[in-house]
Write a protein that holds these residues in place. Structure first.
Motif, PDB file in Angstrom:
ATOM      1  N   UNK A 222       0.819  -1.199   0.000  1.00 15.13           N
ATOM      2  CA  UNK A 222       0.000   0.000   0.000  1.00 15.13           C
ATOM      3  C   UNK A 222       0.851   1.247   0.000  1.00 15.13           C
ATOM      4  N   UNK A 223       0.187   2.361  -0.104  1.00 19.80           N
ATOM      5  CA  UNK A 223       0.852   3.662  -0.041  1.00 19.80           C
ATOM      6  C   UNK A 223       0.291   4.426   1.145  1.00 19.80           C
ATOM      7  N   UNK A 224       1.154   5.186   1.798  1.00 19.45           N
ATOM      8  CA  UNK A 224       0.713   6.073   2.874  1.00 19.45           C
ATOM      9  C   UNK A 224       0.892   7.501   2.391  1.00 19.45           C
ATOM     10  N   UNK A 225      -0.182   8.251   2.376  1.00 19.28           N
ATOM     11  CA  UNK A 225      -0.170   9.602   1.843  1.00 19.28           C
ATOM     12  C   UNK A 225      -0.362  10.591   2.984  1.00 19.28           C
ATOM     13  N   UNK A 226       0.622  11.460   3.180  1.00 18.86           N
ATOM     14  CA  UNK A 226       0.564  12.464   4.245  1.00 18.86           C
ATOM     15  C   UNK A 226       0.735  13.851   3.629  1.00 18.86           C
ATOM     16  N   UNK A 227      -0.290  14.290   2.899  1.00 18.25           N
ATOM     17  CA  UNK A 227      -0.249  15.586   2.228  1.00 18.25           C
ATOM     18  C   UNK A 227      -1.309  16.547   2.750  1.00 18.25           C
ATOM     19  N   UNK A 228      -2.176  16.065   3.646  1.00 13.08           N
ATOM     20  CA  UNK A 228      -3.266  16.880   4.212  1.00 13.08           C
ATOM     21  C   UNK A 228      -4.136  17.479   3.110  1.00 13.08           C
ATOM     22  N   UNK A 229      -4.406  16.680   2.083  1.00 20.32           N
ATOM     23  CA  UNK A 229      -5.203  17.101   0.938  1.00 20.32           C
ATOM     24  C   UNK A 229      -6.131  15.940   0.584  1.00 20.32           C
ATOM     25  N   UNK A 230      -7.364  15.990   1.083  1.00 16.37           N
ATOM     26  CA  UNK A 230      -8.289  14.873   0.927  1.00 16.37           C
ATOM     27  C   UNK A 230      -8.611  14.601  -0.534  1.00 16.37           C
ATOM     28  N   UNK A 236      -5.868   9.880  -5.998  1.00 22.25           N
ATOM     29  CA  UNK A 236      -4.730   8.976  -6.089  1.00 22.25           C
ATOM     30  C   UNK A 236      -5.155   7.531  -5.808  1.00 22.25           C
ATOM     31  N   UNK A 237      -5.954   7.324  -4.785  1.00 20.73           N
ATOM     32  CA  UNK A 237      -6.325   5.948  -4.437  1.00 20.73           C
ATOM     33  C   UNK A 237      -7.176   5.310  -5.524  1.00 20.73           C
ATOM     34  N   UNK A 238      -7.923   6.114  -6.292  1.00 24.89           N
ATOM     35  CA  UNK A 238      -8.736   5.567  -7.377  1.00 24.89           C
ATOM     36  C   UNK A 238      -7.884   5.099  -8.553  1.00 24.89           C
ATOM     37  N   UNK A 239      -6.628   5.513  -8.567  1.00 21.09           N
ATOM     38  CA  UNK A 239      -5.732   5.144  -9.667  1.00 21.09           C
ATOM     39  C   UNK A 239      -4.758   4.038  -9.293  1.00 21.09           C
ATOM     40  N   UNK A 240      -4.862   3.504  -8.097  1.00 21.85           N
ATOM     41  CA  UNK A 240      -3.948   2.456  -7.664  1.00 21.85           C
ATOM     42  C   UNK A 240      -4.280   1.127  -8.337  1.00 21.85           C
ATOM     43  N   UNK A 241      -3.265   0.304  -8.609  1.00 13.95           N
ATOM     44  CA  UNK A 241      -3.529  -1.042  -9.135  1.00 13.95           C
ATOM     45  C   UNK A 241      -4.384  -1.845  -8.157  1.00 13.95           C
ATOM     46  N   UNK A 242      -5.144  -2.776  -8.679  1.00 13.44           N
ATOM     47  CA  UNK A 242      -5.983  -3.611  -7.832  1.00 13.44           C
ATOM     48  C   UNK A 242      -5.126  -4.324  -6.791  1.00 13.44           C
ATOM     49  N   UNK A 243      -5.567  -4.308  -5.550  1.00 11.91           N
ATOM     50  CA  UNK A 243      -4.857  -4.983  -4.490  1.00 11.91           C
ATOM     51  C   UNK A 243      -3.882  -4.113  -3.723  1.00 11.91           C
ATOM     52  N   UNK A 244      -3.598  -2.907  -4.215  1.00 11.07           N
ATOM     53  CA  UNK A 244      -2.701  -1.987  -3.519  1.00 11.07           C
ATOM     54  C   UNK A 244      -3.541  -1.060  -2.647  1.00 11.07           C
ATOM     55  N   UNK A 245      -3.293  -1.065  -1.355  1.00  7.77           N
ATOM     56  CA  UNK A 245      -4.081  -0.259  -0.431  1.00  7.77           C
ATOM     57  C   UNK A 245      -3.622   1.198  -0.421  1.00  7.77           C
ATOM     58  N   UNK A 246      -4.534   2.057  -0.033  1.00 10.70           N
ATOM     59  CA  UNK A 246      -4.187   3.442   0.297  1.00 10.70           C
ATOM     60  C   UNK A 246      -4.367   3.595   1.801  1.00 10.70           C
ATOM     61  N   UNK A 247      -3.270   3.930   2.495  1.00  4.99           N
ATOM     62  CA  UNK A 247      -3.321   4.200   3.935  1.00  4.99           C
ATOM     63  C   UNK A 247      -3.314   5.709   4.126  1.00  4.99           C
TER      64      UNK A 247
END
Length: 383
Positions: A222-230, A236-247
């Motif tokens: 997964x990816x952890x995104x800390x940009x304070x931008x919902x 970004x999470x809608x563009x992730x490959x299947x099975x890759x989490x967004x934390x």
């Protein structure tokens, strides 16, 4: 029973603390979300050190706090920026923390993921930066913990463009034994990370970040995104490959991001879940039943506290986190590595106490009140 709290304008206001905490008991494991709390470290208050000295850690209290988080079903994200990584905790201290916490996790069956960075060097060539990453990756893998590939100050300074990030991360992912979490920490948390992924333009940086993930989807948990931008996180999470989490690492907008929408949701890896641990766990268990409204009713009221703790300069949020741990009785003192307890003003700390008390976060409200009064008295506030 009242307490006088200082306001930002210099005046004192009267606050009536609550008398009963919010009662939350450990429950069943989570089923709908994977949730990590990035945990703080407890300093040794008796160590004769200066702000420039290697970190002096109270290992017993530090590990006890991790057992507290695990008891509520939360995973622990170890040796991250919440643990003052790069702000008092050097690599030698972080390596010891990783080994001790990973061993503790095995003993209690807790989930743990640990930060992999390059903070044993302050700069260098791309080859030296890669070697630093590889050294830390080996320590985390040998401990049995899941790696979190953190953003590197050295790489931000040395990289000439996106291709250098693609090369470094590509090599690390190819040699990682198990899928990792990729961490994009924004400059509001660490100004030295401005322009990460090869561009100060966040749209361009996002494309490079996604290119790294797309090239190695089997090695990215997964990816952890800390940009304070919902909005950016959702896109970004809608563009992730299947099975890759967004934390989500968004300590401003986490309730809505974890709740999600009809196109998906974020898991969580959050510093605010250090002080919110039991309450956050209870909220996720409500979400596990499909009750999104109930989840939001529990977690939405915590956002004001989180936004307060993480207000600019955001990197000093750790001071409020440790204050609340002390007030909650998880440690015996309000001392931090590097003297960072002085990084926030008294009005800021007073407001943090007020918001946390109103949420019922203190298991013993009377103890929290007494400790807050003691702190106020050191600053000259009289009853």
């Amino acid at each position: 029973m009242t307490i006088r709290l200082p306001s930002a304008d210099g005046s004192l206001r009267t606050y009536e603390p609550r008398t009963e905490p919010l009662h939350v008991s450990p429950g069943t494991p989570f089923t709908s979300r994977t949730v990590f709390s990035a945990a703080h470290v407890v300093a040794d208050p008796y160590a004769d050190v200066s702000p420039d000295s290697p970190a002096a850690v109270d290992w017993d209290a530090t590990l006890a706090f991790r057992r507290h988080l695990w008891s509520h079903g939360l995973g622990v994200a170890e040796a991250m920026d919440t643990a003052q990584r790069g702000m008092g905790l050097d690599w030698a201290g972080a390596a010891e923390l990783i080994r001790r916490s990973a061993a503790e996790a095995r003993s209690v069956g807790g989930r743990i993921a640990c930060g992999v960075g390059t903070d044993q060097i302050t700069g260098g060539s791309l080859a030296e930066i890669r070697a630093a990453y590889e050294e830390q990756l080996a320590v985390v893998e040998e401990s049995g913990a899941q790696p979190i590939l953190m953003a590197s100050r050295a790489l931000a300074a040395a990289a000439s463009g996106p291709e250098d990030y693609l090369e470094i991360y590509g090599r690390l992912l190819r040699q990682s034994a198990e899928p990792v979490i990729l961490h994009w920490l924004g400059p509001m948390f660490d100004p030295a990370l401005e322009g990460y992924w090869g561009s100060a333009d966040l749209d361009a940086a996002t494309e490079t970040f996604l290119e790294v993930v797309a090239a190695h989807p089997d090695k990215v948990d997964g990816i952890k995104v800390s940009l304070l931008d919902a909005r950016r996180e959702i896109d970004l999470r809608r563009r992730l490959p299947r099975g890759v989490r967004c934390y989500t690492g968004d300590d401003f907008n986490y309730p809505e991001l974890i709740a999600g929408d009809d196109q998906g949701f974020s898991h969580a890896l959050l510093g605010i879940f250090d002080p919110l641990g039991p309450l956050a766990a209870e909220a996720v268990r409500v979400l596990d039943t499909g009750d999104t409204a109930g989840f939001r009713s529990l977690l939405d009221p915590t956002a004001e506290l989180s936004r307060h703790l993480f207000q600019a300069p955001t990197r000093f949020y750790k001071t409020g986190v440790v204050l609340l741990a002390w007030l909650a009785g998880h440690q015996s003192h309000f001392t931090m590595i590097g003297g960072l307890q002085s990084a926030r003003s008294l009005p800021h700390l007073a407001r943090a106490y007020e918001l946390a008390d109103a949420l019922g976060l203190f298991p013993d409200p009377k103890l929290a009140e007494e400790r807050m009064k003691n702190l106020l008295s050191l600053y000259g506030v009289t009853p």
